[in-house]
Write a protein that holds these residues in place. Structure first.
Motif, PDB file in Angstrom:
ATOM      1  N   LEU A   1       0.869  -1.175   0.000  1.00 46.21           N
ATOM      2  CA  LEU A   1       0.000   0.000   0.000  1.00 46.21           C
ATOM      3  C   LEU A   1       0.901   1.218   0.000  1.00 46.21           C
ATOM      4  CD1 LEU A   1      -2.793   1.385   0.301  1.00 46.21           C
ATOM      5  CD2 LEU A   1      -2.482   1.232   2.789  1.00 46.21           C
ATOM      6  N   PHE A   2       0.823   2.009  -1.074  1.00 48.27           N
ATOM      7  CA  PHE A   2       1.710   3.151  -1.248  1.00 48.27           C
ATOM      8  C   PHE A   2       0.848   4.393  -1.428  1.00 48.27           C
ATOM      9  CE2 PHE A   2       3.654  -0.663  -3.120  1.00 48.27           C
ATOM     10  CZ  PHE A   2       4.749  -0.795  -2.277  1.00 48.27           C
ATOM     11  N   ALA A   3       1.050   5.402  -0.570  1.00 45.01           N
ATOM     12  CA  ALA A   3       0.143   6.545  -0.547  1.00 45.01           C
ATOM     13  C   ALA A   3       0.894   7.866  -0.531  1.00 45.01           C
ATOM     14  CB  ALA A   3      -0.778   6.456   0.673  1.00 45.01           C
ATOM     15  N   ALA A   4       0.272   8.874  -1.158  1.00 45.37           N
ATOM     16  CA  ALA A   4       0.770  10.246  -1.126  1.00 45.37           C
ATOM     17  C   ALA A   4      -0.382  11.142  -0.683  1.00 45.37           C
ATOM     18  CB  ALA A   4       1.283  10.664  -2.498  1.00 45.37           C
ATOM     19  N   LEU A   5      -0.174  11.904   0.403  1.00 44.96           N
ATOM     20  CA  LEU A   5      -1.239  12.702   1.000  1.00 44.96           C
ATOM     21  C   LEU A   5      -0.921  14.189   0.894  1.00 44.96           C
ATOM     22  CD1 LEU A   5      -1.775   9.846   2.156  1.00 44.96           C
ATOM     23  CD2 LEU A   5      -2.389  10.936   4.320  1.00 44.96           C
ATOM     24  N   ASP A   6      -1.849  14.919   0.288  1.00 43.68           N
ATOM     25  CA  ASP A   6      -1.703  16.370   0.142  1.00 43.68           C
ATOM     26  C   ASP A   6      -2.222  17.063   1.411  1.00 43.68           C
ATOM     27  OD1 ASP A   6      -1.109  18.798  -0.993  1.00 43.68           O
ATOM     28  OD2 ASP A   6      -2.148  18.397  -2.877  1.00 43.68           O
ATOM     29  N   GLY A   7      -2.225  18.380   1.394  1.00 47.11           N
ATOM     30  CA  GLY A   7      -2.569  19.170   2.566  1.00 47.11           C
ATOM     31  C   GLY A   7      -3.950  18.863   3.121  1.00 47.11           C
ATOM     32  N   ASP A   8      -4.040  18.729   4.448  1.00 47.80           N
ATOM     33  CA  ASP A   8      -5.291  18.506   5.167  1.00 47.80           C
ATOM     34  C   ASP A   8      -6.046  17.250   4.732  1.00 47.80           C
ATOM     35  OD1 ASP A   8      -5.057  20.857   6.771  1.00 47.80           O
ATOM     36  OD2 ASP A   8      -5.714  22.052   5.055  1.00 47.80           O
ATOM     37  N   SER A   9      -5.382  16.356   4.029  1.00 45.73           N
ATOM     38  CA  SER A   9      -6.011  15.087   3.681  1.00 45.73           C
ATOM     39  C   SER A   9      -5.760  14.094   4.813  1.00 45.73           C
ATOM     40  CB  SER A   9      -5.461  14.544   2.362  1.00 45.73           C
ATOM     41  OG  SER A   9      -4.074  14.263   2.476  1.00 45.73           O
ATOM     42  N   ARG A  10      -6.546  13.004   4.802  1.00 45.70           N
ATOM     43  CA  ARG A  10      -6.410  12.029   5.882  1.00 45.70           C
ATOM     44  C   ARG A  10      -6.613  10.614   5.346  1.00 45.70           C
ATOM     45  NH1 ARG A  10      -6.426  11.722  11.412  1.00 45.70           N
ATOM     46  NH2 ARG A  10      -7.106   9.711  12.243  1.00 45.70           N
TER      47      ARG A  10
ATOM     48  N   ASP B   1       3.739  -4.396   2.807  1.00 46.14           N
ATOM     49  CA  ASP B   1       4.524  -3.159   2.813  1.00 46.14           C
ATOM     50  C   ASP B   1       3.578  -1.968   2.800  1.00 46.14           C
ATOM     51  OD1 ASP B   1       7.592  -3.634   2.357  1.00 46.14           O
ATOM     52  OD2 ASP B   1       6.579  -5.106   1.104  1.00 46.14           O
ATOM     53  N   VAL B   2       3.872  -0.962   3.614  1.00 42.28           N
ATOM     54  CA  VAL B   2       3.107   0.279   3.625  1.00 42.28           C
ATOM     55  C   VAL B   2       4.087   1.440   3.563  1.00 42.28           C
ATOM     56  CG1 VAL B   2       1.485   1.739   4.886  1.00 42.28           C
ATOM     57  CG2 VAL B   2       1.247  -0.757   4.999  1.00 42.28           C
ATOM     58  N   LEU B   3       3.871   2.329   2.622  1.00 38.48           N
ATOM     59  CA  LEU B   3       4.681   3.544   2.499  1.00 38.48           C
ATOM     60  C   LEU B   3       3.740   4.730   2.338  1.00 38.48           C
ATOM     61  CD1 LEU B   3       7.328   5.163   2.041  1.00 38.48           C
ATOM     62  CD2 LEU B   3       7.136   4.573  -0.391  1.00 38.48           C
ATOM     63  N   VAL B   4       3.846   5.715   3.240  1.00 40.01           N
ATOM     64  CA  VAL B   4       2.977   6.890   3.198  1.00 40.01           C
ATOM     65  C   VAL B   4       3.838   8.139   3.204  1.00 40.01           C
ATOM     66  CG1 VAL B   4       1.113   8.159   4.320  1.00 40.01           C
ATOM     67  CG2 VAL B   4       1.158   5.652   4.442  1.00 40.01           C
ATOM     68  N   HIS B   5       3.635   8.994   2.206  1.00 40.98           N
ATOM     69  CA  HIS B   5       4.311  10.290   2.132  1.00 40.98           C
ATOM     70  C   HIS B   5       3.312  11.380   2.521  1.00 40.98           C
ATOM     71  CE1 HIS B   5       8.223   9.324   0.221  1.00 40.98           C
ATOM     72  NE2 HIS B   5       7.562   8.299  -0.286  1.00 40.98           N
ATOM     73  N   LEU B   6       3.637  12.133   3.577  1.00 35.89           N
ATOM     74  CA  LEU B   6       2.839  13.286   3.988  1.00 35.89           C
ATOM     75  C   LEU B   6       3.505  14.513   3.375  1.00 35.89           C
ATOM     76  CD1 LEU B   6       2.430  12.232   7.741  1.00 35.89           C
ATOM     77  CD2 LEU B   6       0.875  11.767   5.833  1.00 35.89           C
ATOM     78  N   VAL B   7       2.926  14.987   2.284  1.00 36.10           N
ATOM     79  CA  VAL B   7       3.653  15.936   1.440  1.00 36.10           C
ATOM     80  C   VAL B   7       3.276  17.393   1.654  1.00 36.10           C
ATOM     81  CG1 VAL B   7       3.974  14.164  -0.320  1.00 36.10           C
ATOM     82  CG2 VAL B   7       2.021  15.697  -0.484  1.00 36.10           C
ATOM     83  N   ALA B   8       2.267  17.674   2.502  1.00 37.20           N
ATOM     84  CA  ALA B   8       1.861  19.062   2.701  1.00 37.20           C
ATOM     85  C   ALA B   8       1.313  19.242   4.108  1.00 37.20           C
ATOM     86  CB  ALA B   8       0.802  19.454   1.655  1.00 37.20           C
ATOM     87  N   PRO B   9       1.322  20.470   4.644  1.00 37.29           N
ATOM     88  CA  PRO B   9       0.851  20.717   6.011  1.00 37.29           C
ATOM     89  C   PRO B   9      -0.583  20.227   6.222  1.00 37.29           C
ATOM     90  CG  PRO B   9       1.999  22.640   5.165  1.00 37.29           C
ATOM     91  CD  PRO B   9       1.849  21.698   4.010  1.00 37.29           C
ATOM     92  N   GLY B  10      -0.812  19.681   7.416  1.00 39.38           N
ATOM     93  CA  GLY B  10      -2.151  19.221   7.769  1.00 39.38           C
ATOM     94  C   GLY B  10      -2.453  17.795   7.369  1.00 39.38           C
ATOM     95  N   ALA B  11      -1.582  17.164   6.597  1.00 40.96           N
ATOM     96  CA  ALA B  11      -1.819  15.772   6.199  1.00 40.96           C
ATOM     97  C   ALA B  11      -1.730  14.877   7.434  1.00 40.96           C
ATOM     98  CB  ALA B  11      -0.806  15.337   5.149  1.00 40.96           C
TER      99      ALA B  11
END
Length: 443
Positions: free
Chosen positions: A248-257, A273-283
């Motif tokens: 599970l590979f994820a990219a999260l933009d601002g204020d997303s959850r 495998d889990v990979l999560v990128h918190l790419v913007a404030p509030g994610a």
């Protein structure tokens, strides 16, 4: 006589590019070619690699599994009815060894702006729609199984939740392995996109139609744009002769959850495998996992949360229950990059050993390159509290029942996080049945 061992080359030789969906599309052929070259260079994982140090894939490489790239004709309605989640009202896509079964799928009355479809169908009809999305959440240096999946990209589920749309019913993605017989390899490739302000719930279930020896190599990508919310549940309950490698590979933009819960109940060797990128404030991301290992089963959970931006939040709780001669691995990594100030991150891994022969290797890990953060991590490995067992027995409860109740309470902390009542009740029953089958023993 030496044992035959399958290699990455065996799977590269099985690729028939002309038979794959949208063959001839320049960008997709290039992506498949790049993944093929990567797999050729790195090969399948070995215990010499740190991330696979405690997971030997020799049970998988003892034979070569044959990739399934076309529908095998399976449409067993009776089986599907037998594994139906009681009380669940959902949109549903059904896949046999990773290929869509249209006759068994049902996605009527979708809200405007929502697409729930087969990846293969989207690629054939309008491949450009996926050009910027497919592969965008994958790690820069994937391991061999992920590269193998990317070199094929045959079918899977594509969900696109339009801006501001709230999907009232969950989407159930049901993946049945072993449909094409012994020794088959299914490689579903799923893509879930939440547009700004959207909300949705997705259930991925991986089951076996019988005890056929099979391999599932599944990759799911999640892309959440500004303010999007996704509740994602992944249940792996395949046969004792099956192998499963999932990502599970994820990219999260601002204020997303993203709320992601993984429950592993069956399989001879399972790697998540889990990979999560918190790419913007509030994610924000909340990862939860429960794994029940028994017999000689092996379950490996590798998670990595990357805080790339300030003011992002991550929570992580994984729990394992191990019996018999089973083994589990947990490697949880949190990276706080330079500049990701005001990061708030917590990680915990807790394991309960019900047998003297069960074993777990756990490694929580923090990498912090910022100075204004709040981060914590920890891991525990132990047995049932004998005082708690004694207390229940003193109230008239039998020892076996007392141990089962305490073990289920330990697992229940994860199940309580599931917001779908029908799914939570189903999993609670599954856990109860496995514990009642004699997994727990006295010390």
């Amino acid at each position: 006589m030496s044992e035959t061992v399958s290699t990455a080359g065996d799977y590269l030789a099985a690729q028939r590019l002309a038979e794959l969906p949208a063959a001839g599309s320049t960008w997709l052929d290039n992506r498949r070619g790049q993944a093929r070259s990567l797999l050729e260079g790195i090969g399948l994982p070995t215990t010499r690699q740190e991330d696979w140090k405690y997971t030997n894939i020799r049970p998988i490489t003892r034979k070569t599994f044959h990739p399934v790239s076309a529908f095998c004709g399976w449409h067993d309605r009776d089986y599907l009815e037998s594994v139906k989640l009681p009380g669940l009202d959902s949109h549903r896509l059904v896949f046999a060894d990773g290929i869509l079964v249209r006759e068994l799928s049902s996605c009527e009355e979708l809200p405007a702006g929502v697409t729930v479809a087969s990846v293969a169908d989207v690629l054939r009809a309008d491949d450009a729609r996926l050009e910027k999305l497919l592969g965008s959440a994958l790690p820069s240096t994937p391991h061999g199984f992920t590269a193998m999946n990317s070199s094929f990209v045959a079918d899977g589920a594509y969900l696109d939740i339009g801006p501001g749309t709230v999907l009232d019913k969950p989407v159930e993605l049901l993946f049945i392995c072993g449909c094409a017989g012994e020794g088959r390899l299914g490689m579903p490739r799923n893509l879930i996109v939440g547009r700004p302000g959207s909300r949705a719930r997705v259930i991925e279930r991986y089951l076996s139609v019988d005890e056929a020896r099979s391999l599932t190599n599944a990759v799911s990508e999640v892309i959440l744009e500004e303010g999007a919310q996704l509740s994602h549940h992944r249940i792996t309950d395949e046969s004792s002769r099956s192998f499963h490698v999932g990502g599970l590979f994820a990219a999260l933009d601002g204020d997303s959850r993203l709320d992601a819960c993984s429950v592993t109940l069956g399989g001879s060797l399972v790697r998540n495998d889990v990979l999560v990128h918190l790419v913007a404030p509030g994610a924000a991301v909340d990862l939860a996992g429960l794994y029940l290992a028994r017999g000689r089963g092996h379950i490996d959970n590798h998670t990595h949360v990357v805080h790339e931006s300030p003011a992002a939040t991550s929570r992580e709780l994984y729990k394992g229950v191990l019996s018999d001669r089973s083994r589990a691995v947990f490697h949880g990594r949190i990276t706080v990059q330079a500049g990701a100030q005001q990061t708030d991150s917590e990680q915990s891994n807790q394991n309960l050993l019900l047998s003297r022969d069960a074993e777990v290797d756990t490694k929580p890990q923090l990498e912090i390159y910022a100075d204004d953060v709040k981060c914590s991590h920890g891991a525990t490995v132990g047995q049932l509290d004998e005082m708690a067992v004694f207390y229940l027995r003193s109230r008239g409860m039998g020892e076996s029942e007392a141990r089962r109740m305490l073990t289920q309470a330990f697992a229940g902390e994860i199940l309580e996080r599931i917001d779908l009542e029908s799914l939570r009740a189903y999993l609670d029953q599954c856990v109860s049945q496995r514990l009642a089958s004699g997994d727990q023993i006295a010390p």
